[in-house]
Design a protein around this motif. Structure first.
Motif, PDB file in Angstrom:
ATOM      1  N   SER A 288     -33.726  37.269  35.177  1.00 16.39           N
ATOM      2  CA  SER A 288     -33.208  36.155  34.297  1.00 16.39           C
ATOM      3  C   SER A 288     -34.069  34.953  34.759  1.00 16.39           C
ATOM      4  CB  SER A 288     -31.972  35.855  34.380  1.00 16.39           C
ATOM      5  OG  SER A 288     -31.356  35.893  35.622  1.00 16.39           O
ATOM      6  N   GLY A 289     -35.243  35.135  35.245  1.00 22.33           N
ATOM      7  CA  GLY A 289     -36.091  34.034  35.546  1.00 22.33           C
ATOM      8  C   GLY A 289     -35.790  33.275  36.367  1.00 22.33           C
ATOM      9  N   PHE A 290     -36.362  32.012  36.492  1.00 21.45           N
ATOM     10  CA  PHE A 290     -36.087  30.911  37.327  1.00 21.45           C
ATOM     11  C   PHE A 290     -34.736  30.096  36.871  1.00 21.45           C
ATOM     12  CE2 PHE A 290     -40.530  31.922  38.014  1.00 21.45           C
ATOM     13  CZ  PHE A 290     -40.372  32.187  39.408  1.00 21.45           C
ATOM     14  N   VAL A 291     -33.634  29.958  37.741  1.00 18.69           N
ATOM     15  CA  VAL A 291     -32.727  29.121  37.319  1.00 18.69           C
ATOM     16  C   VAL A 291     -32.148  28.255  38.143  1.00 18.69           C
ATOM     17  CG1 VAL A 291     -29.963  30.140  36.850  1.00 18.69           C
ATOM     18  CG2 VAL A 291     -31.762  31.556  36.535  1.00 18.69           C
ATOM     19  N   ALA A 292     -31.489  27.222  37.472  1.00 17.29           N
ATOM     20  CA  ALA A 292     -31.078  25.796  38.176  1.00 17.29           C
ATOM     21  C   ALA A 292     -29.632  25.654  37.958  1.00 17.29           C
ATOM     22  CB  ALA A 292     -31.987  24.797  38.010  1.00 17.29           C
TER      23      ALA A 292
ATOM     24  N   LEU B  96     -28.075  16.963  44.420  1.00 15.93           N
ATOM     25  CA  LEU B  96     -28.764  17.968  44.734  1.00 15.93           C
ATOM     26  C   LEU B  96     -28.733  19.114  43.540  1.00 15.93           C
ATOM     27  CD1 LEU B  96     -28.071  18.764  48.540  1.00 15.93           C
ATOM     28  CD2 LEU B  96     -30.324  18.182  47.486  1.00 15.93           C
ATOM     29  N   GLU B  97     -29.730  19.952  43.413  1.00 11.07           N
ATOM     30  CA  GLU B  97     -29.512  21.106  42.441  1.00 11.07           C
ATOM     31  C   GLU B  97     -29.923  22.353  43.563  1.00 11.07           C
ATOM     32  OE1 GLU B  97     -29.051  17.761  40.032  1.00 11.07           O
ATOM     33  OE2 GLU B  97     -31.206  18.172  41.130  1.00 11.07           O
ATOM     34  N   VAL B  98     -29.394  23.627  42.981  1.00 11.47           N
ATOM     35  CA  VAL B  98     -29.869  24.747  43.655  1.00 11.47           C
ATOM     36  C   VAL B  98     -30.943  25.361  42.721  1.00 11.47           C
ATOM     37  CG1 VAL B  98     -27.971  25.920  43.280  1.00 11.47           C
ATOM     38  CG2 VAL B  98     -29.330  26.686  44.974  1.00 11.47           C
ATOM     39  N   VAL B  99     -31.956  25.825  43.187  1.00  6.83           N
ATOM     40  CA  VAL B  99     -33.014  26.476  42.336  1.00  6.83           C
ATOM     41  C   VAL B  99     -33.192  28.042  42.815  1.00  6.83           C
ATOM     42  CG1 VAL B  99     -35.277  26.743  41.351  1.00  6.83           C
ATOM     43  CG2 VAL B  99     -34.229  24.406  41.954  1.00  6.83           C
ATOM     44  N   LEU B 100     -32.821  28.982  41.874  1.00  9.13           N
ATOM     45  CA  LEU B 100     -32.935  30.227  42.378  1.00  9.13           C
ATOM     46  C   LEU B 100     -34.408  31.092  41.573  1.00  9.13           C
ATOM     47  CD1 LEU B 100     -29.189  31.009  41.810  1.00  9.13           C
ATOM     48  CD2 LEU B 100     -30.294  30.588  43.974  1.00  9.13           C
TER      49      LEU B 100
ATOM     50  N   LYS C 219     -27.486  24.558  34.881  1.00  6.44           N
ATOM     51  CA  LYS C 219     -28.470  23.554  34.429  1.00  6.44           C
ATOM     52  C   LYS C 219     -29.275  24.118  33.624  1.00  6.44           C
ATOM     53  CE  LYS C 219     -30.940  19.491  35.855  1.00  6.44           C
ATOM     54  NZ  LYS C 219     -30.087  18.640  35.573  1.00  6.44           N
ATOM     55  N   TRP C 220     -30.112  25.067  33.920  1.00  5.42           N
ATOM     56  CA  TRP C 220     -31.033  25.787  32.875  1.00  5.42           C
ATOM     57  C   TRP C 220     -31.281  27.086  33.438  1.00  5.42           C
ATOM     58  CZ3 TRP C 220     -35.329  26.722  35.732  1.00  5.42           C
ATOM     59  CH2 TRP C 220     -35.826  25.603  36.706  1.00  5.42           C
TER      60      TRP C 220
ATOM     61  N   LYS D 123     -36.090  18.730  35.104  1.00  2.00           N
ATOM     62  CA  LYS D 123     -35.186  18.395  34.104  1.00  2.00           C
ATOM     63  C   LYS D 123     -34.664  19.461  33.457  1.00  2.00           C
ATOM     64  CE  LYS D 123     -35.879  13.625  34.518  1.00  2.00           C
ATOM     65  NZ  LYS D 123     -36.289  12.401  33.748  1.00  2.00           N
ATOM     66  N   THR D 124     -35.820  20.095  32.659  1.00  6.63           N
ATOM     67  CA  THR D 124     -35.284  21.229  31.551  1.00  6.63           C
ATOM     68  C   THR D 124     -35.589  22.609  32.038  1.00  6.63           C
ATOM     69  OG1 THR D 124     -37.455  20.903  30.758  1.00  6.63           O
ATOM     70  CG2 THR D 124     -35.811  19.283  29.968  1.00  6.63           C
ATOM     71  N   GLY D 125     -36.572  22.827  32.715  1.00  6.98           N
ATOM     72  CA  GLY D 125     -36.923  24.023  33.421  1.00  6.98           C
ATOM     73  C   GLY D 125     -38.321  24.669  32.277  1.00  6.98           C
ATOM     74  N   SER D 126     -38.429  23.936  31.506  1.00  5.96           N
ATOM     75  CA  SER D 126     -39.581  24.199  30.350  1.00  5.96           C
ATOM     76  C   SER D 126     -40.858  24.313  31.177  1.00  5.96           C
ATOM     77  CB  SER D 126     -39.646  23.241  29.290  1.00  5.96           C
ATOM     78  OG  SER D 126     -40.010  21.906  29.944  1.00  5.96           O
ATOM     79  N   LEU D 127     -41.816  25.195  30.624  1.00  9.37           N
ATOM     80  CA  LEU D 127     -42.923  25.445  31.374  1.00  9.37           C
ATOM     81  C   LEU D 127     -43.945  24.517  31.135  1.00  9.37           C
ATOM     82  CD1 LEU D 127     -44.755  27.960  32.734  1.00  9.37           C
ATOM     83  CD2 LEU D 127     -45.300  28.532  30.323  1.00  9.37           C
ATOM     84  N   LYS D 128     -44.410  23.727  32.153  1.00  8.85           N
ATOM     85  CA  LYS D 128     -45.726  22.888  32.176  1.00  8.85           C
ATOM     86  C   LYS D 128     -46.951  23.661  32.205  1.00  8.85           C
ATOM     87  CE  LYS D 128     -44.976  18.812  33.506  1.00  8.85           C
ATOM     88  NZ  LYS D 128     -44.710  17.694  34.441  1.00  8.85           N
TER      89      LYS D 128
END
Length: 665
Positions: A511-515, A502-506, A39-40, A84-89
């Motif tokens: 490689s940073g945080f990945v979904a 569901l999504e899985v977040v790693l 996803k991102w 949704k996007t993985g962009s930094l808030k």
């Protein structure tokens, strides 16, 4: 092949199906559980590099109340990402808050991110612990919750264990941390204000028992003695496991450990974990004379769980078994122990853990300069729906283990992520478990990482409940000038984009945080959804998931106050009610009413709306009612009733009602 099955006779089809079964195929599960889709990636990274990710599981929550989920995660700094996007808030440096944008991180983050309402004010907080010895409690906007934060342990050493729970039953939460340092003083309990709780830290000088550094997310919380309050289980870098009440007093042991000359083992922390129960019961083994196997718990987290469904909870902990006859000790294998509340070994209904599984697999490497260490975090879930817990854990033998309560590994367990022909080592993370296709059996989801200088990356693994591979896909490569990658932390399962699946977040190493999207999981049952079982990081909170499926709404009063009377003798009422979905599937929207003095008289002008609640989550609704006549000088009962219109089909409707009694002066 499919055409042949359709066109052949019934007899031929029968033999073909038998051959497929004998060959170990799991066709139905493989056809239903879809492959993960990236996803991102690079969440929280900078333009050309990422902070190194360790063992900290991300959390997912709607922090700002806008209906969209955020990913809250930490490698060194704490980041909040758009789901949704993985962009930094926003980002905050570890040990600091957003008022210090130019501060440096105090260190890395080992334990998982805690998300909880620690001060019982109806707002979520973010709790983190770091190297540098600091604990932070941030509000949902990234600022310290009170002047007591951050808190720093006296020596400033790394804090690798972080768990949160209501230890005294007063509604707010206490924060329990474990220090990775060579000292018997290894466990602190903090109030939500940042003050150290009375009776802590432990061990204190002069305390009986043995304890040393806590080198993993070891601490577990759970009610073992049935008083409604959790005990604190603190395995550490020694051959004993410590157990405390909320005031720091130690729990007593079974009489089998008492009255030994020179070694009276009255407390949990005095009983050495030898493989041979004879040596354990007398308190010593022949380490100086011959091969002797005993366990160390430096990296062995504890879960509190009712393993056999009889209503009595046990402690599950994974030990690193070594031969104490060698110098230095020779590490042999990882294996699970199951202890009763009195520290005796579990032996009920034919499930005899007085002897434990042995020789489960020798370590490939114990040198983190070669490959980062595998952490044997136990996951205790009912994979096959028989009402008993299975015990899963990753080991330094390069395999994911799964023990049934009869001490066997069935099917294709253990599963090896290490493939010798690759030419490098590969280790596995703590798994998460969900019934992705809602067929009554749990799938096991975890990540892996590779040896340093391998120039290879880890994988995302999905196995069925019998250890058969459903999917194994490469994680993104390292971002920047790094020669290995993978994900050390347990994944987190959540619906991060509001699509109902569901999504899985790693938290990857480089490689940073990945979904990843998990297609076709709208009806999934999450059994163990993140590191250490929940966002409280307490080891699963001691319960097996229900075998039946569905939502289960439970209502509790958070607060009720009255003001008045006014000139007409009427009162103003302020109330706060929490609705929690204790089931294993999301609930639909419904209504909630408040009644007084009986269920024929609703005091609200219109019912409160309760939105869809995911499994394991809750919401709090507040209300104000004016001009209510109350009977003075007597107890008044207010009843909250959720799902008054029976809009939600639940697995248990016995907890939809809660009564609050208040005396009217």
């Amino acid at each position: 092949m499919i055409k042949t099955i359709q066109d052949t006779s019934g007899l031929t089809r029968f033999f073909l199906v038998v051959l497929l079964i004998l060959a170990g195929f799991s066709g139905t599960a493989q056809a239903v559980v879809s492959a993960p889709m990236l996803k991102w990636q690079h969440g929280g990274c900078f333009s050309s590099w990422c902070e190194t990710g360790w063992y900290s599981s991300p959390a997912v929550e709607d922090l700002d109340g806008d209906g969209n989920m955020e990913v809250i995660a930490s490698a060194y700094s704490i980041v909040v990402l758009d789901g949704k996007t993985g962009s930094l808030k926003w980002r905050v440096k570890s040990g600091h808050d957003r008022s210090e944008p130019n501060a440096d991180n105090v260190g890395r983050t080992w334990p998982g991110i805690v998300i909880a309402d620690v001060d019982h004010d109806g707002e979520l907080e973010i709790v983190t612990a770091h190297s540098g010895g600091l604990v932070s409690v941030l509000n949902k906007d990234g600022y310290f919750k009170s002047s007591g934060w951050p808190w720093k342990n006296p020596g400033g050493q790394e804090l690798r264990s972080l768990s949160v729970g209501d230890l005294d039953g007063n509604g707010d939460l206490e924060i329990v941390v474990g220090r990775a340092a060579g000292s018997g003083t290894n466990t602190w309990v903090l109030e939500h204000t940042g003050d150290v709780r009375q009776g802590w830290p432990r061990l204190k000088t002069g305390d009986e028992s043995s304890a040393w550094g806590v080198y993993n997310a070891n601490i577990g919380l759970g009610d073992l003695d049935g008083d409604g309050l959790p005990e604190i289980i603190a395995p550490s870098d020694t051959i004993t496991v410590s157990m405390y009440k909320s005031d720091g007093t130690q729990l007593f042991t079974n009489s089998m450990y008492h009255s030994h000359p020179g070694h009276d083992m009255n407390f949990w922390g005095e009983v050495p974990a030898y493989v041979d129960l004879f040596y354990e019961a007398r308190g010593w083994g022949p380490c100086y004379d011959e091969f002797t196997a005993r366990a160390n718990f430096a990296q062995g987290p504890a879960n509190v769980v009712d393993v056999n469904g009889d209503g009595i909870k046990e402690v599950v902990v994974v030990g690193n078994v070594h031969n104490c006859n060698t110098d230095p000790y020779t590490n042999l294998y990882n294996t699970p122990f199951i202890f009763n509340a009195d520290r005796s070994r579990f032996n009920v209904g034919g499930f005899d853990w007085t002897t434990i599984p042995i020789d489960t697999g020798a370590p490939l490497s114990d040198d983190y300069n070669v490959i980062e260490s595998a952490q044997p975090n136990p996951v205790t879930v009912d994979l096959d729906g028989d009402g008993h817990a299975e015990i899963l854990f990753a080991s330094s033998d390069g395999r994911m283990h799964c023990f049934w309560l009869d001490k066997t590994e069935k099917g294709n367990w253990p599963h090896s992520v290490y493939i010798p022909t690759e030419g490098f080592y590969r280790f596995a993370s703590e798994p998460v478990v969900a019934d992705l296709d809602n067929d009554g059996y749990g799938e096991v989801i975890f990540s892996s990482w590779t040896q340093k200088e391998s120039n290879a990356t880890g994988k995302l693994h999905i196995l069925d409940y019998m250890g058969n591979v459903l999917h194994e896909i490469d994680l993104p490569p390292a971002f920047g000038n790094v020669d290995w990658n993978g994900a050390l932390a347990a994944p987190t399962l959540a619906d991060i984009d509001g699509d109902g699946e569901l999504e899985v977040v790693l938290n990857t190493a480089h490689s940073g945080f990945v979904a990843y999207d998990l297609p076709g999981t709208s009806n999934a049952r999450v059994l163990w959804g993140t590191g250490r079982g929940s966002y409280l990081r307490e080891g699963g909170n001691g319960g097996l998931p229900p075998v039946v499926t569905g939502p289960d709404l439970a209502v509790t009063w958070s607060q009720l106050t009255i003001a008045g009377p006014d000139r007409k003798g009427l009162y103003k009422i302020n109330g706060s009610i929490t609705v929690t979905n204790q089931g294993n599937m999301p609930s639909g929207p419904c209504l909630m009413n408040v009644y007084y003095p009986d269920e024929l008289h609703m005091i609200l002008k219109k019912p409160l709306k309760v939105k869809k609640i995911k499994a394991g989550y809750g919401i709090t609704r507040k209300f104000v009612v004016r001009r209510v006549p109350l009977v003075r000088g007597s107890a008044s009962q207010f009843t909250a009733l959720v799902d008054t219109g029976n809009a939600v089909i639940e697995i248990n409707e016995g907890n939809n009602e809660a009564v609050y009694t208040i005396n009217v002066p």
